[in-house]
Write a protein that holds these residues in place. Structure first.
Motif, PDB file in Angstrom:
ATOM      1  N   ALA A 168       0.838  -1.206   0.000  1.00 28.08           N
ATOM      2  CA  ALA A 168       0.000   0.000   0.000  1.00 28.08           C
ATOM      3  C   ALA A 168       0.867   1.249   0.000  1.00 28.08           C
ATOM      4  CB  ALA A 168      -0.922  -0.015   1.226  1.00 28.08           C
ATOM      5  N   ARG A 169       1.954   1.205   0.740  1.00 28.67           N
ATOM      6  CA  ARG A 169       2.876   2.346   0.814  1.00 28.67           C
ATOM      7  C   ARG A 169       3.412   2.706  -0.566  1.00 28.67           C
ATOM      8  NH1 ARG A 169       8.928   1.851   3.479  1.00 28.67           N
ATOM      9  NH2 ARG A 169       9.693   3.899   2.826  1.00 28.67           N
TER      10      ARG A 169
ATOM     11  N   ILE B 134      -7.478  -0.808   5.692  1.00 29.00           N
ATOM     12  CA  ILE B 134      -7.075   0.460   5.086  1.00 29.00           C
ATOM     13  C   ILE B 134      -8.232   1.465   5.066  1.00 29.00           C
ATOM     14  CG2 ILE B 134      -7.663   0.122   2.645  1.00 29.00           C
ATOM     15  CD1 ILE B 134      -4.820   1.048   1.972  1.00 29.00           C
TER      16      ILE B 134
ATOM     17  N   SER C 152      -1.565   4.844   5.952  1.00 27.96           N
ATOM     18  CA  SER C 152      -1.297   4.676   4.519  1.00 27.96           C
ATOM     19  C   SER C 152      -0.885   5.990   3.870  1.00 27.96           C
ATOM     20  CB  SER C 152      -2.537   4.110   3.813  1.00 27.96           C
ATOM     21  OG  SER C 152      -2.881   2.847   4.331  1.00 27.96           O
TER      22      SER C 152
END
Length: 291
Positions: free
Chosen positions: A40-41, A204, A213
Motif C-alpha cells: 500500500a505504501r 485500510i 497509509s
C-alpha cells in the motif's frame, strides 16, 4: 539549480523520513499485514508522485531510458517483500541489521564493478562505524534466530536497495528528481499491486489505516524518495546508501519517544556510533564538493 553542498543533506532528510515508517506501522490496525502495508505504501506513493508530476507538467516520457527505469522499479518493488519476509524468518534485529548493513557494502561493490569508482577511505571508515553502530542498536539481548533462507532474503533486500540507488542515480542525472521518482515508483506500485489482493485490506478503510497509509505513501515514500533522488544528482550511490543509515537512528529515537520502547546501554552506544558515522560521512561529502 541545487547547490552542490546541500546534496548530502537531501539524502539525510530522506533517511529521516524513512525512519518514521516503523513508528507509523506501530499505529496501524492490528489486522494490517506488514507486506500489505509495504505494498500500500508503494502504491500510494507512486500514485501521488505521478499526480504531482502531471499537475506540475514535469512528466515527459520522450527519450526515457526504459531498461534502467524498469530495473530501478523492479528493485524497489522487490525490496518490500524481501525485507519483510527476512524479518519474518530471522526476527527484526537480524533481518534489519543484515538488510540495512549490507546495502552500503553492496552499493560500494556495484559502483566499483560497473563504474570503476572506488569508495574513499573516509567512506569505508564512516560506513564501518555506522554498520557496527547499527548492529549494537539492535543487540537487545533477545534470542538470535539464524536461518539461511532469512539471511539470503535480507541480503536480497540490501541488494535491491543498492541496485535501485545505483540505477536511479544514473537516471536522475538526465531527468528531474520529481520526474524520476514519479515514473520509478509509479511502475513499482504496479508491480506490487497483486499483493493488495492477497491480503485482507479492510484495515485500510479504518481511520487509522487511512492515516498510516497516507503518511507512509506521501511522507515516507513520495517526499522521501523525491529528496533522495534530488541528492543523487550529486552524491555517489555508495555515499547515499551509507547516509541512509540515518533511517535506523531515527527509527530508534522515535521508538523511544513516541512508542515507549526501552533501549539498553549497548543500543545507546550503537546510536552514538551511527550518528558519528553519519556526521563523518556527510561532513566529508560536503567538504569534497566545490562551493
Amino acid at each position: 539549480m541545487m547547490a552542490i553542498k546541500t546534496a548530502p543533506l537531501f539524502v539525510l532528510f530522506a533517511a529521516i523520513l524513512w525512519g518514521t515508517t516503523g513508528t507509523a506501522q506501530a499505529f496501524a490496525p492490528a489486522a494490517a499485514h506488514p507486506i500489505a502495508i509495504g505494498a500500500a505504501r508503494l502504491v500510494v506513493g507512486g500514485v501521488f508522485l505521478l499526480l504531482v508530476a502531471l499537475l506540475l507538467g514535469k512528466l515527459n516520457i520522450k527519450g526515457w531510458p526504459i531498461g534502467p527505469t524498469l530495473l530501478a522499479a523492479l528493485s524497489m518493488a522487490c525490496y518490500q517483500p524481501l525485507f519483510f519476509s527476512a524479518v519474518n524468518q530471522t526476527g527484526v534485529a537480524v533481518g534489519t541489521v543484515i538488510a540495512i548493513g549490507s546495502a552500503p557494502i553492496l552499493s560500494g561493490l556495484l559502483e566499483a564493478i560497473f563504474f570503476r569508482r572506488r569508495p574513499s577511505s573516509i567512506w569505508w571508515g564512516a560506513t564501518a562505524l555506522s554498520i557496527i553502530g547499527c548492529v549494537l542498536l539492535f543487540l537487545t539481548g533477545d534470542t538470535v534466530v539464524i536461518k539461511p533462507m532469512g539471511i539470503l532474503l535480507a541480503l536480497g533486500a540490501g541488494l535491491s536497495f543498492a541496485g535501485y540507488t545505483l540505477v536511479s542515480g544514473q537516471i536522475v542525472k538526465g531527468k528531474g528528481p520529481l520526474e524520476t521518482a514519479a515514473v520509478i515508483f509509479g511502475i513499482g506500485g504496479v508491480f506490487l499491486m497483486p499483493f493488495l489482493f492477497l491480503f485482507d485490506m479492510q484495515w485500510i478503510l479504518q481511520p487509522r489505516g487511512i492515516a498510516v497509509s497516507l503518511h507512509l505513501g506521501i511522507i515516507a515514500t513520495a517526499s522521501a524518495y523525491f529528496l533522495f533522488s534530488k541528492g543523487l544528482q550529486q552524491v555517489p550511490a555508495s555515499s547515499a546508501v551509507s547516509l541512509s543509515l540515518a533511517e535506523p537512528f531515527t527509527a530508534a529515537i522515535l521508538g523511544v519517544v513516541l512508542v515507549g520502547e526501552e533501549l539498553n546501554l549497548l543500543s545507546w552506544v550503537g546510536i552514538g556510533m551511527l550518528l558519528g558515522g553519519i556526521i563523518l560521512l556527510s561532513s566529508a561529502s560536503i567538504r569534497s564538493e566545490p562551493a
